[in-house]
Enzyme design. Structure first.
Site, PDB file in Angstrom:
ATOM      1  N   ARG A   8       0.790  -1.167  -0.117  1.00 44.29           N
ATOM      2  CA  ARG A   8       0.123   0.148   0.041  1.00 44.29           C
ATOM      3  C   ARG A   8       1.014   1.347  -0.073  1.00 44.29           C
ATOM      4  O   ARG A   8       0.484   2.442   0.545  1.00 44.29           O
ATOM      5  CB  ARG A   8      -0.954   0.158   1.105  1.00 44.29           C
TER       6      ARG A   8
ATOM      7  N   ARG B 276      -3.533   6.580   0.805  1.00 46.72           N
ATOM      8  CA  ARG B 276      -3.914   7.926   1.424  1.00 46.72           C
ATOM      9  C   ARG B 276      -3.113   8.678   2.329  1.00 46.72           C
ATOM     10  O   ARG B 276      -3.356   9.687   2.672  1.00 46.72           O
ATOM     11  CB  ARG B 276      -5.373   7.391   2.056  1.00 46.72           C
TER      12      ARG B 276
ATOM     13  N   ARG C  88      -7.120  11.962  -5.849  1.00 49.20           N
ATOM     14  CA  ARG C  88      -8.599  11.183  -5.394  1.00 49.20           C
ATOM     15  C   ARG C  88      -9.688  12.288  -5.168  1.00 49.20           C
ATOM     16  O   ARG C  88     -10.608  12.024  -5.748  1.00 49.20           O
ATOM     17  CB  ARG C  88      -8.143  10.534  -4.045  1.00 49.20           C
TER      18      ARG C  88
ATOM     19  N   ASP D  32      -6.726  -2.960  -7.255  1.00 48.10           N
ATOM     20  CA  ASP D  32      -7.198  -3.628  -6.321  1.00 48.10           C
ATOM     21  C   ASP D  32      -7.553  -5.011  -6.379  1.00 48.10           C
ATOM     22  O   ASP D  32      -7.942  -5.491  -7.664  1.00 48.10           O
ATOM     23  CB  ASP D  32      -8.456  -3.046  -5.460  1.00 48.10           C
TER      24      ASP D  32
ATOM     25  N   TYR E  13     -14.924 -11.549   0.274  1.00 46.47           N
ATOM     26  CA  TYR E  13     -15.615 -10.381  -0.205  1.00 46.47           C
ATOM     27  C   TYR E  13     -16.803 -10.822  -1.177  1.00 46.47           C
ATOM     28  O   TYR E  13     -18.015 -10.060  -0.809  1.00 46.47           O
ATOM     29  CB  TYR E  13     -14.435  -9.375  -0.950  1.00 46.47           C
TER      30      TYR E  13
HETATM   31  O1  CP3 Z   1       0.062  -1.835  -2.492  1.00 46.65           O
HETATM   32  C1  CP3 Z   1      -0.389  -0.834  -3.302  1.00 46.65           C
HETATM   33  O2  CP3 Z   1       0.126   0.520  -3.058  1.00 46.65           O
HETATM   34  C2  CP3 Z   1      -1.415  -1.091  -4.591  1.00 46.65           C
HETATM   35  C3  CP3 Z   1      -2.687  -1.109  -4.378  1.00 46.65           C
HETATM   36  C4  CP3 Z   1      -3.551  -1.864  -3.695  1.00 46.65           C
HETATM   37  C5  CP3 Z   1      -4.636  -1.589  -3.089  1.00 46.65           C
HETATM   38  N1  CP3 Z   1      -5.494  -2.653  -2.616  1.00 46.65           N
HETATM   39  C6  CP3 Z   1      -5.061   0.026  -3.372  1.00 46.65           C
HETATM   40  C7  CP3 Z   1      -6.334   0.326  -2.433  1.00 46.65           C
HETATM   41  C8  CP3 Z   1      -3.334  -3.347  -3.235  1.00 46.65           C
HETATM   42  C9  CP3 Z   1      -2.214  -4.061  -3.484  1.00 46.65           C
HETATM   43  C10 CP3 Z   1      -4.314  -3.680  -2.524  1.00 46.65           C
HETATM   44  C11 CP3 Z   1      -4.751  -5.064  -1.969  1.00 46.65           C
HETATM   45  C12 CP3 Z   1      -6.084  -5.341  -1.425  1.00 46.65           C
HETATM   46  N2  CP3 Z   1      -7.502  -4.775  -1.415  1.00 46.65           N
HETATM   47  C13 CP3 Z   1      -5.991  -6.337  -0.348  1.00 46.65           C
HETATM   48  C14 CP3 Z   1      -5.020  -7.020  -0.003  1.00 46.65           C
HETATM   49  C15 CP3 Z   1      -4.044  -6.628   0.821  1.00 46.65           C
HETATM   50  C16 CP3 Z   1      -4.789  -6.117   2.472  1.00 46.65           C
HETATM   51  O3  CP3 Z   1      -4.890  -5.061   2.582  1.00 46.65           O
HETATM   52  O4  CP3 Z   1      -5.013  -7.158   3.111  1.00 46.65           O
HETATM   53  C17 CP3 Z   1      -7.385  -6.347   0.248  1.00 46.65           C
HETATM   54  C18 CP3 Z   1      -8.075  -6.920   1.280  1.00 46.65           C
HETATM   55  C19 CP3 Z   1      -8.076  -5.062  -0.626  1.00 46.65           C
HETATM   56  C20 CP3 Z   1      -9.529  -4.869  -0.549  1.00 46.65           C
HETATM   57  C21 CP3 Z   1      -9.918  -3.548  -0.321  1.00 46.65           C
HETATM   58  N3  CP3 Z   1      -9.603  -2.106  -1.001  1.00 46.65           N
HETATM   59  C22 CP3 Z   1     -10.478  -3.001   1.142  1.00 46.65           C
HETATM   60  C23 CP3 Z   1     -10.741  -3.664   2.154  1.00 46.65           C
HETATM   61  C24 CP3 Z   1     -10.461  -1.558   0.887  1.00 46.65           C
HETATM   62  C25 CP3 Z   1     -10.843  -0.675   1.963  1.00 46.65           C
HETATM   63  C26 CP3 Z   1      -9.950  -0.428   2.992  1.00 46.65           C
HETATM   64  C27 CP3 Z   1      -8.946   0.661   2.769  1.00 46.65           C
HETATM   65  O5  CP3 Z   1      -7.887  -0.028   3.214  1.00 46.65           O
HETATM   66  O6  CP3 Z   1      -9.116   1.452   2.429  1.00 46.65           O
HETATM   67  C28 CP3 Z   1      -9.811  -1.283  -0.340  1.00 46.65           C
HETATM   68  C29 CP3 Z   1      -9.853   0.018  -0.897  1.00 46.65           C
HETATM   69  C30 CP3 Z   1      -8.263   0.501  -1.499  1.00 46.65           C
HETATM   70  N4  CP3 Z   1      -7.561  -0.424  -2.069  1.00 46.65           N
HETATM   71  C31 CP3 Z   1      -7.822   1.854  -1.280  1.00 46.65           C
HETATM   72  C32 CP3 Z   1      -6.669   1.617  -1.863  1.00 46.65           C
HETATM   73  C33 CP3 Z   1      -5.277   2.615  -2.073  1.00 46.65           C
HETATM   74  C34 CP3 Z   1      -8.275   2.815  -0.474  1.00 46.65           C
HETATM   75  C35 CP3 Z   1      -9.268   3.652  -1.607  1.00 46.65           C
HETATM   76  C36 CP3 Z   1      -9.493   5.010  -1.095  1.00 46.65           C
HETATM   77  O7  CP3 Z   1     -10.281   5.325  -0.348  1.00 46.65           O
HETATM   78  O8  CP3 Z   1      -8.429   5.755  -1.465  1.00 46.65           O
END
Ligand code: CP3
Length: 350
Positions: free
Chosen positions: A33, A37, A46, A83, A159
């Protein structure tokens, strides 16, 4: 015969060297990540977009966001901004990211709901991700690697069945334990589409892949074999059939002792360690099997100062004797001060 003058400069990327079990000139690092944010430039971009999917499926925006942390910090690898939930979306499941609430999906709880999903739209819906990868690939220097990724079938299925994030995974576990045939057909659809997606990411420029199994710790050991190890092994086999040398990092978060059978049976190239894995145990038991990546607690990074320094020293002290990529044990927390990331990179470079 005269040989043409050849450049003796090596173009090997340290991150890839370590995944291949070779020595690099420094400990390569990137952070899960790393785009997101906690970065002001991400929040700014964003604010100008309709939502998360609007950014992730816009190749210019996704490319820009992927590069933001690299410009600021110079990690050894960039991970494509996307994602794990783009797969259910591309299979036809309605998906929305609600600000502050996380992902919302229309839950799939029976055969009828599952029968509405399919691969007919996969290519059309995922092509912006491939386009973003080739754009990033053209922008990176010859030391920085590009990582593609996908969620593992089990984690993505949590999910799809729960309809979003979950604490106890009751619905998905009820389906896996009580209706294994129905659940198998969902997992098989995920195996097929995920393998295809990863293969296409390599063809678009990804130089390594990571498979996120964030909720693998929710299963007992028999079910872990069935729904974590077996589907991952099948995906790895399919990807390696097309691209035999592509390094694949498996991240079975929360697997505990399950890390051992996971390492022995999935065929992954390297293991992503979560923060709960003891670094001493990992050095003794896991690192002889394959390279490891991890596992600083993201909250130590959020905290900064002496707590950060001590934790970094322990991780590096315990794991730098073998093939090792420095990373966090989970994603960067959104409230992490950018200065703490700078502090961490200072420690890694000293
Ligand atoms: O790592 C990186 O920088 C690459 C981008 C990336 C995102 N999600 C962007 C994202 C990666 C590799 C993921 C993987 C992901 N997504 C996982 C596996 C890793 C982990 O965290 O366990 C999972 C379970 C998700 C599912 C997901 N996506 C959730 C539960 C959420 C909401 C909660 C949160 O952390 O915001 C997301 C949204 C998400 N994916 C955001 C980002 C940058 C936030 C979006 C925003 O509001 O700007």
């Amino acid at each position: 015969m005269n040989q043409p003058a050849t450049k003796t400069l090596t173009t090997a990327k340290p991150f890839i060297e370590v995944l291949n079990g070779q020595k690099a000139d420094h400990i390569p690092f990137w952070f899960m990540r790393q785009a997101g944010r906690y970065l002001p430039e991400y929040r700014e971009l964003r604010a100008s977009k309709k939502g998360f999917l609007d950014m992730a499926f816009n190749p210019d925006a996704a490319c820009e966001i992927t590069l933001q942390p690299i410009r600021r910090f110079g990690m050894d690898a960039a991970i494509i901004f996307s994602d794990i939930l783009v797969i259910p979306y591309a299979l036809g499941q309605a998906l929305d990211f609600v600000e502050g609430e996380g992902p919302k999906l229309e839950p799939i709880r029976d055969a009828q709901a599952l029968s509405k999903l399919g691969i007919s739209q996969l290519e059309a819906k995922l092509s912006p991700v491939y386009e973003a990868l080739s754009k990033v690939s053209g922008e990176l220097d010859d030391k920085t690697a590009l990582i593609g990724f996908a969620g593992a079938p089990w984690t993505v299925a949590t999910y799809m069945v729960e309809g979003g994030s979950s604490r106890d995974f009751i619905n998905v576990k009820k389906m896996a334990y009580g209706q294994p045939e129905l659940f198998s057909s969902m997992i098989n659809l995920l195996i097929e589409s995920t393998a295809h997606y990863l293969i296409k990411q390599v063809e678009a420029g990804a130089e390594a892949l990571q498979i996120f199994d964030s909720w693998s710790g929710a299963l007992d050991s028999d079910e872990f074999r069935k729904w974590v190890i077996e589907p991952t092994r099948q995906i790895v086999d399919l990807v390696k059939d097309s691209h035999p040398t592509i390094p694949i990092i498996g991240f079975p978060k929360g697997a505990g002792y399950g890390y051992v059978p996971y390492a022995e049976n999935t065929g992954v190239t390297a293991l992503g360690l979560d923060s709960q894995v003891s670094t001493k145990w990992a050095a003794r038991v896991l690192q002889p099997l394959m390279p490891v990546q991890g596992n600083l607690d993201p909250i130590a990074l959020l905290t900064g100062g002496d707590a950060l320094k001590l934790a970094v020293e322990r991780v590096i002290g315990d794991l730098s004797g073998g093939p090792f990529v420095f990373n966090l044990g989970h994603g960067i927390h959104k409230d992490t001060p950018v200065e703490h990331v700078e502090e961490l990179i200072g420690l890694l470079r000293s």
